[in-house]
Design a protein around this motif. Structure first.
Motif, PDB file in Angstrom:
ATOM      1  N   SER A 170       0.842  -1.193   0.000  1.00 15.40           N
ATOM      2  CA  SER A 170       0.000   0.000   0.000  1.00 15.40           C
ATOM      3  C   SER A 170       0.879   1.245   0.000  1.00 15.40           C
ATOM      4  N   VAL A 171       0.260   2.361  -0.391  1.00 17.27           N
ATOM      5  CA  VAL A 171       0.967   3.640  -0.490  1.00 17.27           C
ATOM      6  C   VAL A 171       0.096   4.711   0.160  1.00 17.27           C
ATOM      7  N   ILE A 172       0.742   5.657   0.841  1.00 13.91           N
ATOM      8  CA  ILE A 172       0.055   6.783   1.457  1.00 13.91           C
ATOM      9  C   ILE A 172       0.436   8.042   0.683  1.00 13.91           C
ATOM     10  N   TYR A 173      -0.564   8.729   0.141  1.00 15.94           N
ATOM     11  CA  TYR A 173      -0.341   9.979  -0.587  1.00 15.94           C
ATOM     12  C   TYR A 173      -0.926  11.131   0.222  1.00 15.94           C
ATOM     13  N   PRO A 174      -0.186  12.234   0.368  1.00 13.07           N
ATOM     14  CA  PRO A 174      -0.772  13.423   1.000  1.00 13.07           C
ATOM     15  C   PRO A 174      -1.750  14.087   0.019  1.00 13.07           C
ATOM     16  N   TRP A 175      -2.773  14.703   0.547  1.00  8.63           N
ATOM     17  CA  TRP A 175      -3.810  15.300  -0.296  1.00  8.63           C
ATOM     18  C   TRP A 175      -3.285  16.377  -1.234  1.00  8.63           C
ATOM     19  N   HIS A 176      -2.237  17.089  -0.850  1.00  5.86           N
ATOM     20  CA  HIS A 176      -1.767  18.162  -1.734  1.00  5.86           C
ATOM     21  C   HIS A 176      -1.139  17.623  -3.017  1.00  5.86           C
ATOM     22  N   ARG A 177      -0.866  16.324  -3.108  1.00  4.71           N
ATOM     23  CA  ARG A 177      -0.327  15.707  -4.322  1.00  4.71           C
ATOM     24  C   ARG A 177      -1.432  15.196  -5.259  1.00  4.71           C
ATOM     25  N   ILE A 178      -2.669  15.163  -4.775  1.00  7.04           N
ATOM     26  CA  ILE A 178      -3.763  14.597  -5.556  1.00  7.04           C
ATOM     27  C   ILE A 178      -4.611  15.717  -6.152  1.00  7.04           C
ATOM     28  N   THR A 179      -4.770  15.686  -7.487  1.00  8.25           N
ATOM     29  CA  THR A 179      -5.611  16.664  -8.166  1.00  8.25           C
ATOM     30  C   THR A 179      -7.078  16.335  -7.928  1.00  8.25           C
ATOM     31  N   PHE A 180      -7.462  15.109  -8.232  1.00  9.81           N
ATOM     32  CA  PHE A 180      -8.804  14.641  -7.904  1.00  9.81           C
ATOM     33  C   PHE A 180      -8.819  13.121  -7.888  1.00  9.81           C
ATOM     34  N   LEU A 181      -9.921  12.566  -7.395  1.00  6.07           N
ATOM     35  CA  LEU A 181     -10.065  11.138  -7.165  1.00  6.07           C
ATOM     36  C   LEU A 181     -11.387  10.678  -7.770  1.00  6.07           C
ATOM     37  N   GLU A 182     -11.341   9.668  -8.628  1.00  6.52           N
ATOM     38  CA  GLU A 182     -12.557   9.103  -9.209  1.00  6.52           C
ATOM     39  C   GLU A 182     -12.875   7.805  -8.473  1.00  6.52           C
ATOM     40  N   ILE A 183     -14.056   7.710  -7.898  1.00  9.94           N
ATOM     41  CA  ILE A 183     -14.481   6.493  -7.206  1.00  9.94           C
ATOM     42  C   ILE A 183     -15.386   5.732  -8.167  1.00  9.94           C
ATOM     43  N   MET A 184     -14.943   4.538  -8.553  1.00 10.98           N
ATOM     44  CA  MET A 184     -15.665   3.739  -9.541  1.00 10.98           C
ATOM     45  C   MET A 184     -16.798   2.958  -8.866  1.00 10.98           C
ATOM     46  N   VAL A 185     -17.772   2.583  -9.636  1.00 12.24           N
ATOM     47  CA  VAL A 185     -18.925   1.857  -9.136  1.00 12.24           C
ATOM     48  C   VAL A 185     -18.584   0.370  -9.034  1.00 12.24           C
ATOM     49  N   SER A 186     -19.032  -0.278  -7.962  1.00 15.96           N
ATOM     50  CA  SER A 186     -18.801  -1.711  -7.821  1.00 15.96           C
ATOM     51  C   SER A 186     -19.774  -2.480  -8.723  1.00 15.96           C
ATOM     52  N   GLU A 187     -19.524  -3.772  -8.886  1.00 17.48           N
ATOM     53  CA  GLU A 187     -20.374  -4.586  -9.757  1.00 17.48           C
ATOM     54  C   GLU A 187     -21.823  -4.647  -9.269  1.00 17.48           C
ATOM     55  N   GLU A 188     -22.046  -4.742  -7.955  1.00 10.02           N
ATOM     56  CA  GLU A 188     -23.425  -4.805  -7.464  1.00 10.02           C
ATOM     57  C   GLU A 188     -24.137  -3.459  -7.585  1.00 10.02           C
ATOM     58  N   GLU A 189     -23.387  -2.349  -7.589  1.00  6.82           N
ATOM     59  CA  GLU A 189     -23.998  -1.030  -7.759  1.00  6.82           C
ATOM     60  C   GLU A 189     -24.226  -0.701  -9.228  1.00  6.82           C
ATOM     61  N   ARG A 190     -23.562  -1.413 -10.132  1.00  8.72           N
ATOM     62  CA  ARG A 190     -23.648  -1.108 -11.560  1.00  8.72           C
ATOM     63  C   ARG A 190     -25.074  -1.191 -12.086  1.00  8.72           C
ATOM     64  N   GLY A 191     -25.903  -2.068 -11.545  1.00  7.75           N
ATOM     65  CA  GLY A 191     -27.280  -2.219 -12.005  1.00  7.75           C
ATOM     66  C   GLY A 191     -28.121  -0.977 -11.776  1.00  7.75           C
ATOM     67  N   SER A 192     -27.780  -0.160 -10.786  1.00  4.48           N
ATOM     68  CA  SER A 192     -28.569   1.033 -10.492  1.00  4.48           C
ATOM     69  C   SER A 192     -28.010   2.303 -11.137  1.00  4.48           C
ATOM     70  N   VAL A 193     -26.891   2.184 -11.852  1.00  4.30           N
ATOM     71  CA  VAL A 193     -26.270   3.345 -12.501  1.00  4.30           C
ATOM     72  C   VAL A 193     -26.679   3.392 -13.960  1.00  4.30           C
ATOM     73  N   ILE A 194     -27.062   4.570 -14.414  1.00  3.04           N
ATOM     74  CA  ILE A 194     -27.442   4.759 -15.804  1.00  3.04           C
ATOM     75  C   ILE A 194     -26.217   5.241 -16.566  1.00  3.04           C
ATOM     76  N   ASP A 195     -25.773   4.440 -17.534  1.00  2.00           N
ATOM     77  CA  ASP A 195     -24.641   4.831 -18.378  1.00  2.00           C
ATOM     78  C   ASP A 195     -25.155   5.627 -19.573  1.00  2.00           C
ATOM     79  N   PHE A 196     -24.367   6.605 -19.999  1.00  2.00           N
ATOM     80  CA  PHE A 196     -24.711   7.386 -21.173  1.00  2.00           C
ATOM     81  C   PHE A 196     -24.048   6.745 -22.393  1.00  2.00           C
ATOM     82  N   PHE A 197     -24.756   6.693 -23.470  1.00  2.00           N
ATOM     83  CA  PHE A 197     -24.206   6.085 -24.679  1.00  2.00           C
ATOM     84  C   PHE A 197     -24.802   6.760 -25.903  1.00  2.00           C
TER      85      PHE A 197
END
Length: 81
Positions: free
Chosen positions: A52-79
């Motif tokens: 594992s790695v620890i990053y300080p927040w000032h090094r991170i521009t932004f963070l994308e949290i991806m949807v898990s497989e069980e949550e994917r059914g409730s997410v509407i994808d654009f296409f």
């Protein structure tokens, strides 16, 4: 359960990692594990066997949290058709 995230670090290409719990506003750093490039390859600047790695927040521009497989059914994808 760990969530998959994409870290956008200042001056680096985005990397994919696993995050055990979502960060809180009071956190000074973020701890992630299982780091890899978006194509699945190893991150070049990490030593082999790093767990594992620890990053300080000032090094991170932004963070994308991806949807898990069980949550994917409730997410509407654009296409386009």
């Amino acid at each position: 359960m760990a969530k998959t995230v994409i870290l956008h670090i200042v001056g680096e290409d985005p990397i994919v990692a696993d995050l055990d719990q979502e960060p809180q506003p009071t956190d000074a750093y973020i701890k992630v594990s299982n780091l890899r490039k978006r194509d699945g390859k190893d991150v070049a600047y990490l030593t082999a066997g790093v767990q594992s790695v620890i990053y300080p927040w000032h090094r991170i521009t932004f963070l994308e949290i991806m949807v898990s497989e069980e949550e994917r059914g409730s997410v509407i994808d654009f296409f386009r058709s």
